[in-house]
Enzyme design. Structure first.
Site, PDB file in Angstrom:
ATOM      1  N   GLU A   1       0.812  -1.212   0.000  1.00  0.00           N
ATOM      2  CA  GLU A   1       0.000   0.000   0.000  1.00  0.00           C
ATOM      3  C   GLU A   1       0.846   1.263   0.000  1.00  0.00           C
ATOM      4  O   GLU A   1       0.344   2.352  -0.270  1.00  0.00           O
ATOM      5  CB  GLU A   1      -0.970  -0.005   1.190  1.00  0.00           C
ATOM      6  CG  GLU A   1      -0.328  -0.101   2.554  1.00  0.00           C
ATOM      7  CD  GLU A   1      -0.087   1.268   3.171  1.00  0.00           C
ATOM      8  OE1 GLU A   1      -0.704   2.241   2.733  1.00  0.00           O
ATOM      9  OE2 GLU A   1       0.734   1.341   4.092  1.00  0.00           O
TER      10      GLU A   1
ATOM     11  N   HIS B   1      -3.689  -3.004   3.177  1.00  0.00           N
ATOM     12  CA  HIS B   1      -3.049  -2.598   4.429  1.00  0.00           C
ATOM     13  C   HIS B   1      -2.642  -3.834   5.235  1.00  0.00           C
ATOM     14  O   HIS B   1      -1.538  -3.887   5.797  1.00  0.00           O
ATOM     15  CB  HIS B   1      -3.999  -1.731   5.269  1.00  0.00           C
ATOM     16  CG  HIS B   1      -3.948  -0.279   4.939  1.00  0.00           C
ATOM     17  ND1 HIS B   1      -4.688   0.280   3.934  1.00  0.00           N
ATOM     18  CD2 HIS B   1      -3.229   0.742   5.471  1.00  0.00           C
ATOM     19  CE1 HIS B   1      -4.439   1.572   3.866  1.00  0.00           C
ATOM     20  NE2 HIS B   1      -3.557   1.876   4.790  1.00  0.00           N
TER      21      HIS B   1
END
Length: 343
Positions: free
Chosen positions: A10, A310
């Site tokens: 990410e 994430h």
């Protein structure tokens, strides 16, 4: 020395926060390159810089490259140190994200700590304080971690000016009582409530959001509250709490300039519906936050929705310090089992 590519996965600030915490806890120097390379404004912004400085202070460490806009840093930690710590972000940057950096470090100190952080308490790019206080920390309490957090002043983007205070007791010392964690079922539904917070905005903003929430979720008037809070600037957030026997899920949706109140409410409605329909106990945001404390403790497993980027990125950073300790397996539509092997 471990070298971390800050552009992987990410590619955001979480890579910095997890790397700093694990470096301080394991005593391993770390270099982080290409910091926040995938963000519109790459490099260290105010909240990331304060997180770096805070990690260095609570571990007696030294850091090179700790300046605004820096895209690389090297951190040489010493030892987690308890104390009465104060950190000022100096902007509306997220207090909760700075806390997420120092919390795991101070859990490894030899005594209790208090941490006061000033800045943004409610920021659309970070979990609100209510998420930590009512969802994340109560779950950690089940594995022997004792910490509390409270809002002292609300601070919204862009004015900031808020403050939070946290108390932290050591949890991973020689007398640690950490136990394996398991959260596979929500348990019985106990309560559901939403609160619309506004600061320095017309009252009709809260009323419209509350009405749209009640209509979209078929909730009663008693289940949706409106509250005006004091803050330095304008702000608006919807905080919804879904309380089950085994876990509380906290959902948030933030008002922004030129975003209709009804749109804010619809974002909250969609999040709530997805979580309820999935039937799993751990929401997307809680899932990636659980990895680090479980990996540092006795491990465990939980059911959640499809792992976010994430989560997978956080697992990859943890692997650089502790080995491949996080795995996930699909069990059904939006139903995944995440397993974490402890130390």
């Amino acid at each position: 020395m471990i070298t971390i590519d800050g552009s992987q996965g990410e590619g955001g600030g979480q890579i910095v926060r997890t790397s700093l915490a694990l470096a301080a806890i394991t005593g391993t120097p770390v270099t982080i390159e290409r910091i926040r390379a995938k963000r519109p404004k790459p490099g260290l912004q105010r909240q990331h810089l304060v997180a770096v400085q805070a990690a260095a202070r609570v571990s007696g460490g030294q850091v090179e490259g700790a300046e605004l806009g820096s895209r690389a840093l090297t951190f040489h930690p010493q030892q987690p140190t308890a104390g009465d710590w104060h950190f000022d972000i100096g902007s509306a940057g997220s207090c909760t994200l700075v806390l997420q950096t120092v919390l795991p470090i101070l859990l490894h100190a030899t005594g209790g700590s208090t941490v006061t952080i000033t800045g943004g308490t409610h920021n659309g790019m970070a979990p609100p304080v209510e998420f930590l206080a009512e969802s994340f920390l109560p779950v950690l309490h089940r594995v022997g971690i004792s910490a509390t957090v409270e809002v002292q002043r609300h601070g919204f983007y862009p004015a900031g000016g808020g403050a939070i205070r946290t108390t932290i007791q050591p949890a991973f010392g020689s007398n640690s009582s950490s136990v394996p964690f398991e959260l596979l079922e929500r348990g019985k539904a106990l309560d559901r409530r939403a609160e619309v917070l506004i600061a320095n905005l017309p009252a009709h903003v809260a009323s419209r959001e509350a009405q749209a929430l009640k209509h979209g979720l078929h909730w009663s008037h008693s289940e949706v509250d409106e509250r005006e809070v004091r803050a330095d600037g304008p702000g608006n957030v919807i905080i919804a709490r879904l309380r089950f026997a085994n876990v509380t899920t906290v959902v948030s949706a933030f008002g922004e300039l030129r975003k209709a109140a009804e749109q804010v409410a619809q974002e909250a409605v969609q999040q709530i519906r997805r979580h309820l329909e999935a039937g799993v106990p751990v929401c997307e945001h809680l899932a990636d936050q659980l990895l680090l404390p479980l990996a540092l403790g006795a491990g465990g497993r939980f059911r959640t929705v499809k792992p976010s980027e994430h989560l997978t990125t956080n697992a990859a950073i943890i692997a650089r310090f502790l080995g491949e300790v996080v795995t996930w397996e699909e069990q059904g539509a939006d139903d995944w089992l995440v397993t974490v092997t402890g130390r």
